[in-house]
Design a protein around this motif. Structure first.
Motif, mmCIF file in Angstrom:
data_model
loop_
_atom_site.group_PDB
_atom_site.id
_atom_site.type_symbol
_atom_site.label_atom_id
_atom_site.label_comp_id
_atom_site.label_asym_id
_atom_site.label_seq_id
_atom_site.Cartn_x
_atom_site.Cartn_y
_atom_site.Cartn_z
ATOM 1 N N LYS A 1 25.321 31.831 59.346
ATOM 2 C CA LYS A 1 24.196 31.953 58.437
ATOM 3 C C LYS A 1 24.048 30.626 57.701
ATOM 4 C CE LYS A 1 24.608 36.875 57.753
ATOM 5 N NZ LYS A 1 24.790 37.949 56.818
ATOM 6 N N PRO A 2 22.826 30.206 57.433
ATOM 7 C CA PRO A 2 22.658 28.946 56.720
ATOM 8 C C PRO A 2 23.235 29.051 55.311
ATOM 9 C CG PRO A 2 20.562 30.083 56.944
ATOM 10 C CD PRO A 2 21.573 30.847 57.744
ATOM 11 N N GLU A 3 23.816 27.955 54.882
ATOM 12 C CA GLU A 3 24.430 27.924 53.557
ATOM 13 C C GLU A 3 23.339 27.962 52.501
ATOM 14 O OE1 GLU A 3 27.791 26.967 52.579
ATOM 15 O OE2 GLU A 3 28.643 27.114 54.572
ATOM 16 N N ALA A 4 23.464 28.897 51.551
ATOM 17 C CA ALA A 4 22.522 28.986 50.445
ATOM 18 C C ALA A 4 23.028 28.119 49.300
ATOM 19 C CB ALA A 4 22.382 30.429 49.993
ATOM 20 N N PRO A 5 22.137 27.473 48.572
ATOM 21 C CA PRO A 5 22.598 26.651 47.452
ATOM 22 C C PRO A 5 23.255 27.529 46.392
ATOM 23 C CG PRO A 5 20.202 26.825 47.447
ATOM 24 C CD PRO A 5 20.687 27.463 48.703
ATOM 25 N N LYS A 6 24.336 27.006 45.820
ATOM 26 C CA LYS A 6 25.074 27.760 44.801
ATOM 27 C C LYS A 6 24.273 27.750 43.512
ATOM 28 C CE LYS A 6 29.361 28.562 46.438
ATOM 29 N NZ LYS A 6 30.327 29.503 46.110
ATOM 30 N N ASP A 7 24.122 28.921 42.921
ATOM 31 C CA ASP A 7 23.438 29.055 41.648
ATOM 32 C C ASP A 7 24.182 30.104 40.842
ATOM 33 O OD1 ASP A 7 21.616 28.689 39.659
ATOM 34 O OD2 ASP A 7 20.026 29.861 40.621
ATOM 35 N N ASP A 8 24.560 29.763 39.633
ATOM 36 C CA ASP A 8 25.350 30.688 38.812
ATOM 37 C C ASP A 8 24.493 31.818 38.255
ATOM 38 O OD1 ASP A 8 27.275 27.933 37.473
ATOM 39 O OD2 ASP A 8 27.606 29.175 39.257
ATOM 40 N N ARG A 9 23.208 31.609 38.160
ATOM 41 C CA ARG A 9 22.353 32.637 37.582
ATOM 42 C C ARG A 9 22.016 33.696 38.622
ATOM 43 N NH1 ARG A 9 17.311 29.564 35.846
ATOM 44 N NH2 ARG A 9 17.852 28.440 37.732
ATOM 45 N N PRO A 10 21.949 34.958 38.202
ATOM 46 C CA PRO A 10 21.505 35.993 39.135
ATOM 47 C C PRO A 10 20.002 35.830 39.411
ATOM 48 C CG PRO A 10 21.895 36.952 36.987
ATOM 49 C CD PRO A 10 22.328 35.526 36.920
ATOM 50 N N PRO A 11 19.529 36.355 40.529
ATOM 51 C CA PRO A 11 18.109 36.216 40.827
ATOM 52 C C PRO A 11 17.272 36.956 39.803
ATOM 53 C CG PRO A 11 19.174 37.642 42.415
ATOM 54 C CD PRO A 11 20.247 37.076 41.556
ATOM 55 N N PHE A 12 16.129 36.402 39.451
ATOM 56 C CA PHE A 12 15.244 36.977 38.458
ATOM 57 C C PHE A 12 14.096 37.682 39.157
ATOM 58 C CE2 PHE A 12 13.254 37.566 34.492
ATOM 59 C CZ PHE A 12 11.907 37.349 34.654
ATOM 60 N N ASP A 13 13.877 38.950 38.798
ATOM 61 C CA ASP A 13 12.813 39.720 39.387
ATOM 62 C C ASP A 13 11.862 40.103 38.264
ATOM 63 O OD1 ASP A 13 12.616 42.772 41.413
ATOM 64 O OD2 ASP A 13 11.148 41.228 40.939
ATOM 65 N N ALA A 14 10.641 39.558 38.264
ATOM 66 C CA ALA A 14 9.684 39.810 37.203
ATOM 67 C C ALA A 14 9.186 41.251 37.238
ATOM 68 C CB ALA A 14 8.513 38.838 37.309
ATOM 69 N N ASP A 15 9.142 41.848 38.412
ATOM 70 C CA ASP A 15 8.652 43.231 38.512
ATOM 71 C C ASP A 15 9.655 44.253 38.028
ATOM 72 O OD1 ASP A 15 6.262 42.340 39.560
ATOM 73 O OD2 ASP A 15 6.974 42.469 41.630
ATOM 74 N N ALA A 16 10.927 43.886 37.972
ATOM 75 C CA ALA A 16 11.960 44.840 37.575
ATOM 76 C C ALA A 16 12.029 45.014 36.067
ATOM 77 C CB ALA A 16 13.318 44.373 38.094
ATOM 78 N N THR A 17 11.473 44.099 35.289
ATOM 79 C CA THR A 17 11.546 44.221 33.845
ATOM 80 C C THR A 17 10.339 44.864 33.245
ATOM 81 O OG1 THR A 17 10.657 41.995 33.590
ATOM 82 C CG2 THR A 17 13.056 42.228 33.567
#
Length: 152
Positions: free
Chosen positions: A136-152
């Motif tokens: 699988k292609p390497e995903a860039p490391k990001d410490d923040r969880p993904p943000f979903d605008a529709d979930a809030t």
């Protein structure tokens, strides 16, 4: 017509018919159904005969079953004017699928499979190396969880 109905299903249909129509009206209903089927069959036969007579003597070998796409293709493929039987006899689907699977997995197909091999280069050989489809292609490391605008 009813080739796929088993004995248990047939008994269930008979019991259901007796319950719905009753034992007094069931024989009359069966007679009406058979009379209707007979009339439909006669109408169909008359229509076929009328079409055959209107087409003329050129179409004396015409069969309505040939209008079914499966029957038409089967009849045309059995006709060997184009040499299709030679093509079908040289094509080995199992071997082709094994070559495709091995090329995806990165195995050598020429050594693994007996029989004639095609001289056309595979996509992995044409690119000069093997492609590893399992990584699988390497995903860039990001410490923040993904943000979903529709979930809030």
């Amino acid at each position: 017509m009813f080739n796929d109905i088993g004995p248990l299903e047939l008994v269930t249909l008979v019991v259901l018919a007796v319950l719905v129509f009753g034992p007094d009206k069931l024989p009359k209903f069966i007679q009406d159904v058979t009379r209707t089927l007979r009339k439909i069959r006669e109408f169909s036969d008359n229509a076929k005969n009328d079409i055959r007579s209107e087409l003329g003597p050129e179409f004396k070998d015409f069969e309505f079953e040939d209008l079914n796409p499966k029957a038409f293709l089967r009849k045309q493929l059995d006709n060997d004017e184009l040499g299709l039987k030679d093509i079908r006899s040289t094509f080995d689907l199992k071997r082709e699928m094994a070559e495709l699977t091995d090329s995806v997995n990165g195995h050598d197909t020429a050594a693994a499979l007996p029989g004639p091999t095609s001289s056309a280069p595979t996509s992995s050989a044409a690119s000069g190396g093997r492609v590893d489809m399992t990584k699988k292609p390497e995903a860039p490391k990001d410490d923040r969880p993904p943000f979903d605008a529709d979930a809030t």
